[in-house]
Write a protein that holds these residues in place. Structure first.
Motif, PDB file in Angstrom:
ATOM      1  N   LEU A 117      -2.936   4.879  -6.218  1.00  0.00           N
ATOM      2  CA  LEU A 117      -1.893   4.615  -7.208  1.00  0.00           C
ATOM      3  C   LEU A 117      -2.478   4.699  -8.622  1.00  0.00           C
ATOM      4  CD1 LEU A 117       0.974   3.846  -7.969  1.00  0.00           C
ATOM      5  CD2 LEU A 117       0.351   1.440  -7.588  1.00  0.00           C
ATOM      6  N   ALA A 118      -3.641   4.117  -8.833  1.00  0.00           N
ATOM      7  CA  ALA A 118      -4.284   4.170 -10.150  1.00  0.00           C
ATOM      8  C   ALA A 118      -4.614   5.611 -10.532  1.00  0.00           C
ATOM      9  CB  ALA A 118      -5.546   3.309 -10.149  1.00  0.00           C
ATOM     10  N   HIS A 156       2.693   2.484  -0.209  1.00  0.00           N
ATOM     11  CA  HIS A 156       1.625   1.692  -0.819  1.00  0.00           C
ATOM     12  C   HIS A 156       1.528   0.302  -0.205  1.00  0.00           C
ATOM     13  CE1 HIS A 156      -0.900   0.142  -4.039  1.00  0.00           C
ATOM     14  NE2 HIS A 156       0.030  -0.710  -4.440  1.00  0.00           N
ATOM     15  N   ASN A 157       0.289  -0.141  -0.032  1.00  0.00           N
ATOM     16  CA  ASN A 157       0.003  -1.520   0.353  1.00  0.00           C
ATOM     17  C   ASN A 157      -0.898  -2.081  -0.751  1.00  0.00           C
ATOM     18  OD1 ASN A 157      -0.997  -3.924   1.324  1.00  0.00           O
ATOM     19  ND2 ASN A 157      -1.472  -3.146   3.362  1.00  0.00           N
ATOM     20  N   PRO A 158      -0.365  -2.958  -1.604  1.00  0.00           N
ATOM     21  CA  PRO A 158      -1.155  -3.453  -2.729  1.00  0.00           C
ATOM     22  C   PRO A 158      -2.401  -4.234  -2.323  1.00  0.00           C
ATOM     23  CG  PRO A 158       1.007  -4.520  -2.658  1.00  0.00           C
ATOM     24  CD  PRO A 158       0.986  -3.490  -1.584  1.00  0.00           C
ATOM     25  N   ARG A 159      -2.495  -4.658  -1.074  1.00  0.00           N
ATOM     26  CA  ARG A 159      -3.685  -5.387  -0.615  1.00  0.00           C
ATOM     27  C   ARG A 159      -4.811  -4.444  -0.199  1.00  0.00           C
ATOM     28  NH1 ARG A 159      -1.724  -8.917   3.994  1.00  0.00           N
ATOM     29  NH2 ARG A 159      -3.966  -9.119   4.251  1.00  0.00           N
ATOM     30  N   CYS A 160      -4.527  -3.155  -0.136  1.00  0.00           N
ATOM     31  CA  CYS A 160      -5.506  -2.159   0.316  1.00  0.00           C
ATOM     32  C   CYS A 160      -6.187  -1.503  -0.881  1.00  0.00           C
ATOM     33  CB  CYS A 160      -4.798  -1.110   1.161  1.00  0.00           C
ATOM     34  SG  CYS A 160      -5.812   0.324   1.562  1.00  0.00           S
ATOM     35  N   SER A 161      -7.500  -1.525  -0.903  1.00  0.00           N
ATOM     36  CA  SER A 161      -8.228  -0.950  -2.042  1.00  0.00           C
ATOM     37  C   SER A 161      -8.003   0.557  -2.152  1.00  0.00           C
ATOM     38  CB  SER A 161      -9.721  -1.259  -1.933  1.00  0.00           C
ATOM     39  OG  SER A 161     -10.282  -0.661  -0.788  1.00  0.00           O
ATOM     40  N   THR A 220      -9.446   9.244  -1.555  1.00  0.00           N
ATOM     41  CA  THR A 220      -8.421   9.274  -2.604  1.00  0.00           C
ATOM     42  C   THR A 220      -8.179  10.684  -3.108  1.00  0.00           C
ATOM     43  OG1 THR A 220      -9.020   7.033  -3.252  1.00  0.00           O
ATOM     44  CG2 THR A 220      -7.779   8.333  -4.856  1.00  0.00           C
ATOM     45  N   LYS A 232       6.527  -0.085  -1.073  1.00  0.00           N
ATOM     46  CA  LYS A 232       5.681  -1.045  -0.367  1.00  0.00           C
ATOM     47  C   LYS A 232       6.166  -1.069   1.082  1.00  0.00           C
ATOM     48  CE  LYS A 232       4.750  -3.739  -4.483  1.00  0.00           C
ATOM     49  NZ  LYS A 232       4.918  -5.033  -5.160  1.00  0.00           N
ATOM     50  N   SER A 271      -5.366   2.210  -1.269  1.00  0.00           N
ATOM     51  CA  SER A 271      -4.003   2.385  -1.757  1.00  0.00           C
ATOM     52  C   SER A 271      -3.945   2.109  -3.260  1.00  0.00           C
ATOM     53  CB  SER A 271      -3.056   1.464  -0.980  1.00  0.00           C
ATOM     54  OG  SER A 271      -1.720   1.825  -1.174  1.00  0.00           O
ATOM     55  N   ARG A 272      -4.600   1.060  -3.691  1.00  0.00           N
ATOM     56  CA  ARG A 272      -4.651   0.752  -5.128  1.00  0.00           C
ATOM     57  C   ARG A 272      -5.345   1.864  -5.899  1.00  0.00           C
ATOM     58  NH1 ARG A 272      -6.280  -4.353  -3.147  1.00  0.00           N
ATOM     59  NH2 ARG A 272      -8.389  -3.968  -3.947  1.00  0.00           N
TER      60      ARG A 272
END
Length: 113
Positions: free
Chosen positions: A17-18, A6-11, A106, A31, A13-14
């Protein structure tokens, strides 16, 4: 067990995860920019994804070009580049049930769950 690189700065990726969390899954979140996969882990990811190495990479990223990389470079050279520069790894990658999928789109992650 489900693991997401995961890269939390990537939409994207977010979003992946969501989506996992909305399903009620509690994935292990790695990360990968902070905890870079080793060359052996990248080799295993490649085998598990069962796609060309170049498809695991952000080949349109400026870093790819800055490093002088090419789609015609050998698999080992590309894997080594990702090990040295984890920002080159396409994201997110989800691992579950002995399989892996890149979450672009996704919905692709649901094929392995």
């Amino acid at each position: 067990m489900i693991t997401i690189w995961h890269n939390p700065r990537c939409s994207k990726s977010r979003m992946a995860l969501a989506a996992l969390q909305e399903r009620g899954d509690d994935p292990v979140v790695r990360k990968y920019l902070d905890d870079a996969p080793s060359l052996d882990e990248l080799r295993l990811a490649h085998q598990t994804l069962n796609i060309p190495v170049i498809e695991m990479m952000r080949s349109k990223d400026a870093l790819f070009k800055e490093l002088g990389l090419s789609a015609t470079d050998g698999d080992e050279a590309l894997l080594a580049a990702m090990a040295a520069h984890p920002a080159l790894i396409e994201r997110p990658i989800v691992f579950a049930n002995g399989k892996a999928a890149i979450g672009r789109p996704t919905e692709a992650i649901f094929t392995i769950l």
